[in-house]
Design a protein around this motif. Structure first.
Motif, PDB file in Angstrom:
ATOM      1  N   HIS A 106      22.471  41.087  44.508  1.00 10.35           N
ATOM      2  CA  HIS A 106      23.566  41.738  45.212  1.00 10.35           C
ATOM      3  C   HIS A 106      24.872  41.064  44.817  1.00 10.35           C
ATOM      4  N   HIS A 107      25.963  41.756  45.050  1.00  5.11           N
ATOM      5  CA  HIS A 107      27.285  41.181  44.810  1.00  5.11           C
ATOM      6  C   HIS A 107      28.256  41.768  45.809  1.00  5.11           C
ATOM      7  N   PHE A 108      29.059  40.918  46.447  1.00  3.77           N
ATOM      8  CA  PHE A 108      30.011  41.352  47.450  1.00  3.77           C
ATOM      9  C   PHE A 108      31.431  41.195  46.909  1.00  3.77           C
ATOM     10  N   GLY A 109      32.248  42.222  47.051  1.00  4.91           N
ATOM     11  CA  GLY A 109      33.646  42.152  46.674  1.00  4.91           C
ATOM     12  C   GLY A 109      33.883  42.492  45.218  1.00  4.91           C
ATOM     13  N   GLU A 110      35.107  42.237  44.785  1.00  2.00           N
ATOM     14  CA  GLU A 110      35.487  42.502  43.401  1.00  2.00           C
ATOM     15  C   GLU A 110      35.046  41.358  42.494  1.00  2.00           C
ATOM     16  N   GLY A 111      35.110  41.628  41.183  1.00  2.00           N
ATOM     17  CA  GLY A 111      34.903  40.567  40.208  1.00  2.00           C
ATOM     18  C   GLY A 111      33.481  40.442  39.705  1.00  2.00           C
ATOM     19  N   TRP A 167      32.951  45.773  52.153  1.00  2.00           N
ATOM     20  CA  TRP A 167      33.427  46.796  51.214  1.00  2.00           C
ATOM     21  C   TRP A 167      34.170  46.045  50.103  1.00  2.00           C
ATOM     22  N   PRO A 168      33.888  46.251  48.846  1.00  3.11           N
ATOM     23  CA  PRO A 168      32.686  46.915  48.317  1.00  3.11           C
ATOM     24  C   PRO A 168      31.509  45.944  48.309  1.00  3.11           C
ATOM     25  N   ILE A 184      41.272  49.366  49.036  1.00  4.14           N
ATOM     26  CA  ILE A 184      41.813  49.029  47.723  1.00  4.14           C
ATOM     27  C   ILE A 184      40.821  48.234  46.890  1.00  4.14           C
ATOM     28  N   ASN A 185      40.029  47.363  47.521  1.00  6.83           N
ATOM     29  CA  ASN A 185      39.028  46.594  46.781  1.00  6.83           C
ATOM     30  C   ASN A 185      37.977  47.514  46.175  1.00  6.83           C
ATOM     31  N   CYS A 186      37.578  48.536  46.941  1.00 10.68           N
ATOM     32  CA  CYS A 186      36.610  49.516  46.441  1.00 10.68           C
ATOM     33  C   CYS A 186      37.194  50.313  45.281  1.00 10.68           C
ATOM     34  N   LEU A 187      38.449  50.706  45.404  1.00  8.89           N
ATOM     35  CA  LEU A 187      39.081  51.507  44.351  1.00  8.89           C
ATOM     36  C   LEU A 187      39.195  50.714  43.048  1.00  8.89           C
ATOM     37  N   ARG A 188      39.455  49.407  43.160  1.00  6.14           N
ATOM     38  CA  ARG A 188      39.585  48.603  41.945  1.00  6.14           C
ATOM     39  C   ARG A 188      38.231  48.321  41.301  1.00  6.14           C
TER      40      ARG A 188
END
Length: 581
Positions: free
Chosen positions: A385-390, A370-371, A300-304
């Motif tokens: 680099h950036h990890f996660g949403e936001g 992920w992501p 779901i995190n990847c989809l958002r």
């Protein structure tokens, strides 16, 4: 070294966990003997056996699960005999004679005497039975094991975790031994203490046989180590592996304006296949700014995050940007190229996608999330680099800066807000999100509330308790719980969850034959109506016809704590994980 220390500290904290209670009687039963020749071999055997069994479990083979289950029953038999020996020594001389002979041989081989070999055997049996509560630190280790399989690194972390638990048990054994010795001296109650420990050991055997060590005891706990473990993760120096596999939010990308060089773009040759493009390599990408996006289609995190990646691709592909999606599967069905191809088409992913089924590219980047987004400059160097949403605006500023460095002309200002193509791509309601991602397979399951706990690898008739507390969930009906999923054996099976979030999603797969599975959703006992998710009618009806994430609840009004239930009208469905938003 950092992760070994973290694993050791996490294990040491298990002394405050209710899941340690069933093994305490076996440990304290030998507290009246010399520690070096009794307590130490017992704890060493326990730690070593736990590390071996947990490492083999990472292989995920069916024979491993069966062998482990058989070993647990054998160990339970040994422990039951040991408990009876504490209650009736005369009976013990007969029942324990084979084990005493084996222990005597071990004692002779070790040259130690005084029951060292028998203590080691009891420790090995205890290691087969011990099922520690999966807090954040153990969850991190098991997630890595699930991704990378059994290897020296994973086994070392599991052994460090077990040694931490053994250290805290050794301290408890030292204190408890002195307390028991004092009671014997002053009260003359040695016989009653021995019998009391025997009764406690029998109760421990019963608790483990009934699954209470991973079910009831966890729910009755008044002391949780999760906050302490998370505090360790937050307080100790940052390390890329010290976090969960998938992330809701993450720290900002590498701060502007420096954008230091973090390394070279690793090889992409490990991909098992490519979609939307012929195979790409680092040399062919020289001169281009590259965004590498690690994702998997049921996350779901990847989809958002997808709407933002799609927007950057469409806006900057004509100005020197190349987006490479690296699809690294979390569940087995995500390894099937047909499933990934269908998801790529449904989600509107038109940029190149490398299928990283063997996690070769993942390991090349030393990735953990992920992501995850990696920003590569035109010279092939990782600059951020950036990890996660936001932090999407900051990520776009990095893209624009790298494009300018490469001499590209940019289109106007930065993009407006990204547009979600579907309901699952909508940004989460963080203010109302109080339920975590929850796995259903036994390898990473937490907060399972059906009486008796999960029965790994075999069909069992589960029952859901009448009341669930927040973030508890339960199965009802006949299910087989595997390492990463639960498969329904008969129509009418249900899954219940008490949650607090705007959205509820569930990763599901249809029958093995591909036949769809009908389901019915209820929220607080009623049809969802206006709270129905994208994959459910207002009356609560839907069907599982693909291997993917299904949005089952989407609240538009006031968000509160609610009871969710899904009933499957056909057998064969596979349930993998709940996610929330």
């Amino acid at each position: 070294m950092f992760l070994l220390l973290l694993a050791y500290l996490g294990g040491a904290l298990t002394i405050a966990s209710p899941c340690i209670l069933p093994v305490l009687p076996f440990v304290f039963a030998r507290s009246d003997r010399p520690f070096l020749r009794s307590g130490l071999p017992l704890l060493a055997g326990m730690a070593l056996m736990f590390a071996v069994v947990a490492s083999l479990a990472a292989v995920g083979s069916h024979w491993v699960a069966q062998a482990n289950q058989a070993g647990r029953w054998i160990a339970l038999g040994v422990m039951a005999v040991f408990a009876l020996a504490l209650l009736w020594p005369a009976l013990a001389n007969r029942l324990l004679s084979p084990l005493q002979r084996l222990g005597g041989r071990l004692d002779a081989a070790a040259g130690a005497g005084q029951g060292m070999g028998s203590s080691l055997l009891i420790g090995i049996a205890t290691g087969l039975l011990w099922a520690p509560c999966a807090g954040p630190i153990l969850g991190l280790i098991l997630t890595g094991a699930a991704l990378q399989g059994a290897n020296a690194g994973t086994s070392g972390l599991l052994l460090a975790y077990a040694l931490g638990a053994a250290t805290s048990l050794a301290l408890a054994l030292w204190v408890g031994g002195r307390v028991l010795a004092a009671l014997k001296r002053h009260l003359g109650a040695g016989e009653w203490i021995r019998r009391g420990v025997g009764i406690a050991a029998l109760l421990a055997v019963l608790a483990i046989a009934m699954g209470w060590d991973t079910g009831v005891l966890t729910r009755l706990s008044t002391v949780s180590t999760a906050r302490l473990e998370q505090g360790l993760l937050d307080a100790l120096p940052a390390h890329p592996a010290a976090a969960r596999g998938s992330m809701m939010m993450a720290a900002n990308p590498a701060a502007m304006p420096g954008l230091p060089v973090e390394g070279e773009l690793p090889s992409l040759a490990g991909a098992s296949g490519w979609l939307n493009s012929p195979p790409l390599d680092a040399q062919a990408l020289r001169g281009k700014v590259v965004l590498v996006d690690f994702w998997t289609y049921s996350c779901i995190n990847c989809l958002r995050a997808l709407p933002h990646v799609r927007q950057w691709y469409e806006r900057y592909r004509g100005h020197g940007l190349v987006v490479v999606g690296v699809h690294a599967p979390e569940f087995a069905f995500e390894r099937d190229v047909r499933n990934v191809q269908r998801a790529v088409e449904d989600l509107g992913v038109s940029w190149p996608v490398a299928l990283d089924n063997d996690f070769a590219i993942w390991r090349g980047f030393d990735n953990r999330y992920w992501p995850a987004h990696y920003f590569i400059d035109a010279q092939g160097r990782i600059r951020a680099h950036h990890f996660g949403e936001g932090d999407y605006e900051e990520s776009e500023r990095i893209i624009r800066r790298l494009l300018r460095e490469a001499g590209n002309v940019l289109p106007g200002d930065a993009s407006a807000a990204a547009i979600a193509r579907g309901a699952v791509e909508r940004a989460p309601d963080m203010g109302n999100l109080r339920s975590p991602e929850t796995y259903i397979g036994h390898a990473r399951a937490e907060n399972f509330a059906s009486p008796g706990g999960q029965r790994a690898g075999r069909a069992f008739d589960y029952a859901a308790p009448p009341v669930l507390r927040l973030n508890q969930w339960a199965l009802a009906g006949r299910w087989v719980v595997g390492e990463e999923d639960a498969r329904l054996q008969q129509a009418g099976g249900r899954i219940a969850f008490r949650f607090h979030a705007r959205d509820l999603h569930l990763v599901l797969a249809p029958q093995a034959s591909g036949q769809p599975v009908r389901f019915r959703v209820r929220i607080d006992g009623h049809a969802p109506g206006a709270m129905a998710g994208a994959d459910v009618s207002a009356g609560g009806d839907g069907r599982v016809d693909e291997n993917r994430l299904y949005q089952l609840i989407r609240q538009d009004g006031e968000v509160g704590e609610r009871s969710f239930e899904i009933e499957f009208l056909d057998p064969g469905v596979r349930a993998y994980a709940f996610t929330f938003g």
